[in-house]
Motif scaffolding. Structure first.
Motif, PDB file in Angstrom:
ATOM      1  N   GLN A 605      24.061  38.167  -0.947  1.00 46.09           N
ATOM      2  CA  GLN A 605      24.344  39.566  -0.641  1.00 46.09           C
ATOM      3  C   GLN A 605      23.175  40.191   0.121  1.00 46.09           C
ATOM      4  O   GLN A 605      23.371  41.026   1.010  1.00 46.09           O
ATOM      5  N   TRP A 619      25.537  43.349   6.897  1.00 44.45           N
ATOM      6  CA  TRP A 619      26.949  43.146   6.578  1.00 44.45           C
ATOM      7  C   TRP A 619      27.880  43.632   7.686  1.00 44.45           C
ATOM      8  O   TRP A 619      29.065  43.279   7.702  1.00 44.45           O
ATOM      9  N   LYS A 642      35.020  44.874  -6.068  1.00 42.02           N
ATOM     10  CA  LYS A 642      33.827  45.631  -6.452  1.00 42.02           C
ATOM     11  C   LYS A 642      33.471  45.487  -7.933  1.00 42.02           C
ATOM     12  O   LYS A 642      33.548  46.420  -8.713  1.00 42.02           O
ATOM     13  N   THR A 643      33.136  44.277  -8.273  1.00 37.92           N
ATOM     14  CA  THR A 643      32.691  44.004  -9.645  1.00 37.92           C
ATOM     15  C   THR A 643      31.167  43.945  -9.736  1.00 37.92           C
ATOM     16  O   THR A 643      30.631  43.726 -10.816  1.00 37.92           O
ATOM     17  N   ARG A 644      30.462  44.122  -8.584  1.00 37.97           N
ATOM     18  CA  ARG A 644      29.001  44.114  -8.578  1.00 37.97           C
ATOM     19  C   ARG A 644      28.486  45.286  -7.766  1.00 37.97           C
ATOM     20  O   ARG A 644      29.128  45.742  -6.808  1.00 37.97           O
ATOM     21  N   CYS A 646      26.083  47.296  -5.148  1.00 36.14           N
ATOM     22  CA  CYS A 646      25.509  47.002  -3.833  1.00 36.14           C
ATOM     23  C   CYS A 646      23.989  47.093  -3.915  1.00 36.14           C
ATOM     24  O   CYS A 646      23.433  48.156  -4.241  1.00 36.14           O
ATOM     25  N   TRP A 647      23.327  45.989  -3.612  1.00 35.46           N
ATOM     26  CA  TRP A 647      21.856  45.959  -3.680  1.00 35.46           C
ATOM     27  C   TRP A 647      21.271  46.937  -2.660  1.00 35.46           C
ATOM     28  O   TRP A 647      20.291  47.625  -2.943  1.00 35.46           O
ATOM     29  N   CYS A 656      22.887  51.465   2.310  1.00 38.81           N
ATOM     30  CA  CYS A 656      23.757  50.389   2.790  1.00 38.81           C
ATOM     31  C   CYS A 656      24.133  50.636   4.247  1.00 38.81           C
ATOM     32  O   CYS A 656      24.315  51.779   4.675  1.00 38.81           O
ATOM     33  N   CYS A 663      32.305  48.527   2.292  1.00 39.45           N
ATOM     34  CA  CYS A 663      31.380  47.619   1.623  1.00 39.45           C
ATOM     35  C   CYS A 663      32.094  46.874   0.491  1.00 39.45           C
ATOM     36  O   CYS A 663      32.803  47.485  -0.311  1.00 39.45           O
ATOM     37  N   TYR A 665      30.791  45.731  -2.078  1.00 38.97           N
ATOM     38  CA  TYR A 665      30.086  45.982  -3.329  1.00 38.97           C
ATOM     39  C   TYR A 665      30.118  47.483  -3.657  1.00 38.97           C
ATOM     40  O   TYR A 665      30.317  48.328  -2.788  1.00 38.97           O
ATOM     41  N   HIS A 667      29.150  51.211  -4.492  1.00 39.53           N
ATOM     42  CA  HIS A 667      28.116  52.216  -4.229  1.00 39.53           C
ATOM     43  C   HIS A 667      28.074  53.155  -5.440  1.00 39.53           C
ATOM     44  O   HIS A 667      28.582  54.264  -5.411  1.00 39.53           O
ATOM     45  N   LEU A 672      32.790  50.627  -9.765  1.00 43.19           N
ATOM     46  CA  LEU A 672      32.999  49.310 -10.369  1.00 43.19           C
ATOM     47  C   LEU A 672      34.376  49.222 -11.001  1.00 43.19           C
ATOM     48  O   LEU A 672      34.827  50.142 -11.681  1.00 43.19           O
TER      49      LEU A 672
END
Length: 685
Positions: A605, A619, A642-644, A646-647, A656, A663, A665, A667, A672
């Motif tokens: 990611q 991305w 979206k289970t994680r 966004c770093w 991001c 995205c 992931y 935000h 989530l």
């Protein structure tokens, strides 16, 4: 005559015309590489046919041409079938009177002045793959007639009538032509004399459009790009026709294993790979029984048997044997008592000899691979072996490369073959049809020495192993093999001197005291077991290093009409990144397979590792998957989206690079969503 297709070929390296005939040979021997609805072709006979002055073929000369499978089952059939080829040619030749209608011109007399004109002919059987929900289509015979001097090969499909005689299926005759235009300019064409009557079954008789597009372009490409292969053709030591039938039978018989596979490994790969290996061994052993006049089926021991499926299949097919592995697998409990599997470490030494066993098997046997020829040689004079090398191990640990001119795989295969030569075996090489990049097997069936020389060979083996341990190099030309008689008096200078008497005695119990078998408990060392806080700290450290590197790389980013600048940072080599990490972190990473690079790739990611350099992943540049997912899978993906977190949303100074709706992931925690798997678990509780 109708032209099905023509393609221009530019030859800038002098590959033609030889490259054209090499490409034709591929289509003759391995048609499945172009036509995926075939599983192969069996070469029944091939020979040279002189033509008389009237253009009629006389009896064939007994000669096999073009590097076919001369040593395998097809080679023996072809050699025995040359007389049959002559009879067949006389039978069908009269059906093609020269100059009649639209028949291809190469089927007329030709030749240079002062030389007897001739044809080269190959009789092959095309073998279809099995069809879903039904048996495979029947095999089809085809006679290929080659004219080297004029650059043509004509394919004559044959049909057997009620009287057992063959007739040419004239509507499906086609010819491949090579034409030299000028200098490096050539053309490859496919023509059909009766295109309006062409019959296609989509399998052995593909459509003319396929011949004029798919096949033609492959032939043109192979003609100028074909390089000599490092490896033999697949299934060069056994009958392709028999392999096809047995493989389809076993695949059908054991297909249910895919549905109940309890291991974490891919069931499709492992089940069908072991089915293919079992098929190969069953045919190899059947041929051996015929050659030696044996009635009893061979016994075997599979060293490092892993999931044990190969043992299970061979036991079920009537071969008495067992598998030994250091670690028991879950699937062992599913086989039943008739499948003999043992959980035990294997230490190369006198305690692990198998004097009553016919064959030793090493299927991806890792650290045992180079030892299997040694164990076979010392078990008994009649013991044979089959190894399928995968991971690269020497007698004492990981294999170290010694030649840069070969690929690592080729070099390792040569090393394992050399071990077999030193152990006194005639080593044969073949290539299997399995879903793996490591497909080459090595087989030791026959010995190069008399039974009275066993002690001499045993001393030679001991010397060789000792020299490998002390990094001495024993060279061996794999094309000639290892001549043990040249080394019987202590070996050459490269082979080194004899072992001291006390070392020979030590080798009599455990042949290499420092040998390390596989650990019983398989340790996961791919950075996945590292603590999450440790991984997060390394990721943040490396990301800040790239973002703060000078000069920073900025990328224009437009969201909803507003333009801002998103810092992509600099790229650094893995070495440069490692130099900025503390010693304790590096030490901890080195205990994992792959180390720093594996950790960075696991965190895809955030990072992209290309050609040894580390980049911050942008991305916006990621391309969507080309594969179109079924509707059901798309619905599942939407629910599990979206289970994680966004770093970049949390840690990157510019946030991001994508808007929230684009995205993959979350935000923020409010985005989530629980996955379908979690929901299903809750419903079952």
């Amino acid at each position: 005559m109708g032209v099905v297709g023509t393609v221009a070929v530019r030859d800038g390296c002098g590959a033609l015309p030889d490259g054209f005939w090499a490409a034709v040979r591929v289509w003759l021997e391995k048609p499945q590489v172009a036509n995926r609805r075939l599983c192969g072709a069996a070469i029944e006979a091939e020979g040279t046919m002189p033509l008389g002055e009237d253009g009629e073929a006389s009896s064939p000369l007994v000669s096999l041409w073009g590097g076919g499978s001369g040593k395998g089952q097809e080679g023996r059939v072809a050699s025995a079938g040359v007389a049959e080829l002559g009879r067949l040619w006389r039978e069908v030749g009269g059906q093609l009177p020269p100059g009649h209608g639209h028949l291809p011109p190469p089927l007329t007399a030709w030749g240079r002045p002062g030389r007897l004109p001739e044809l080269r002919a190959v009789l092959r059987t095309l073998l279809p793959r099995a069809r879903a929900g039904g048996p495979p289509a029947p095999p089809t015979k085809e006679l290929a007639v080659q004219d080297v001097s004029n650059g043509t090969v004509t394919f004559l499909p044959l049909e057997e009538n009620s009287e057992g005689k063959y007739q040419i299926k004239k509507c499906n005759i086609y010819q491949i032509q090579l034409t030299h235009i000028t200098d490096g300019e050539w053309s490859v064409s496919i023509v059909a004399p009766f295109p309006e009557d062409w019959f296609s079954d989509g399998i052995t008789y593909p459509k003319l459009a396929w011949l004029g597009n798919e096949l033609l372009y492959k032939l043109a490409k192979w003609s100028v790009e074909q390089k000599p292969s490092e490896f033999k053709s697949t299934l060069s030591l056994i009958s392709v026709a028999k392999y096809s039938k047995v493989y389809q039978d076993l695949k059908e018989k054991y297909k249910e294993m895919v549905k109940v596979w309890p291991e974490v490994t891919d069931p499709d790969k492992f089940v069908y790979e072991d089915v293919a290996i079992a098929t190969y061994l069953l045919i190899l052993w059947e041929e051996e029984r015929k050659e030696k006049g044996l009635t009893k089926k061979q016994t075997f021991v599979d060293l490092g048997c892993g999931n044990g499926l190969l043992v299970h299949i061979l036991n079920n097919e009537g071969h008495s044997g067992r598998g030994i592995d250091v670690r028991r697998r879950k699937i062992w409990d599913m086989y039943g008592p008739e499948t003999h599997l043992e959980e035990s470490p294997i230490m190369p030494g006198d305690s692990h000899l198998f004097p009553d066993t016919d064959w030793l098997i090493g299927n991806h046997s890792d650290e045992l691979t180079p030892w299997i020829p040694v164990i076979a040689a010392r078990s008994s004079y009649s013991c044979r072996y089959f190894v399928l090398p995968c991971c690269f191990f020497d007698f004492h640990g990981k294999y170290s490369r010694r030649q840069s001119k070969k690929t690592q795989y080729r070099e390792y295969l040569d090393f394992v073959a050399q071990v077999g030569f030193v152990c006194g075996f005639h080593v044969e090489e073949d290539c299997l049809r399995i879903p793996s990049t490591k497909r080459v097997c090595l087989i030791g069936k026959n010995r190069t020495y008399a039974p009275t020389e066993c002690a001499l060979i045993d001393k030679q083996i001991t010397q060789y192993i000792n020299n490998r341990q002390t990094s001495a190099v024993v060279t061996c030309d794999r094309t000639l093999g290892f001549n043990h008689k040249d080394h019987s008096n202590g070996g050459s200078e490269e082979a080194g001197s004899e072992l001291p008497e006390n070392e020979a005695e030590t080798a009599g119990t455990i042949w290499m005291p420092g040998f390390q078998p596989r650990e019983k408990v398989e340790q996961i060392r791919n950075c996945a077991s590292l603590p999450r806080d440790f991984v997060d700290a390394v990721v943040l450290n490396v990301a800040n290093l790239l973002l703060n590197a000078a000069p920073p790389k900025s990328c224009s980013n437009t969201h909803g009409g507003n333009t801002n600048t998103w810092n992509q940072g600099e790229s650094l080599s893995l070495k440069e990144v490692a130099e900025h990490l503390n010693k304790e972190t590096l030490k901890r990473l080195k205990s994992e397979y792959g180390g720093l690079q594996t950790l960075l790739k696991n965190n895809h990611q955030v990072f992209e590792v290309l050609n040894g350099r580390v980049h911050i992943r942008d991305w916006r540049k990621e391309k969507p998957s080309r594969k179109t997912k079924p509707e059901v899978k798309r619905c599942l993906s939407a629910e599990a989206f979206k289970t994680r977190l966004c770093w970049f949303f949390i840690h990157h100074p510019d946030g991001c690079s994508l808007p929230s709706e684009s995205c993959p992931y979350a935000h923020g925690t409010e985005e989530l969503r629980q996955s379908q798997i979690i929901k299903k678990k809750k419903h079952t509780q």
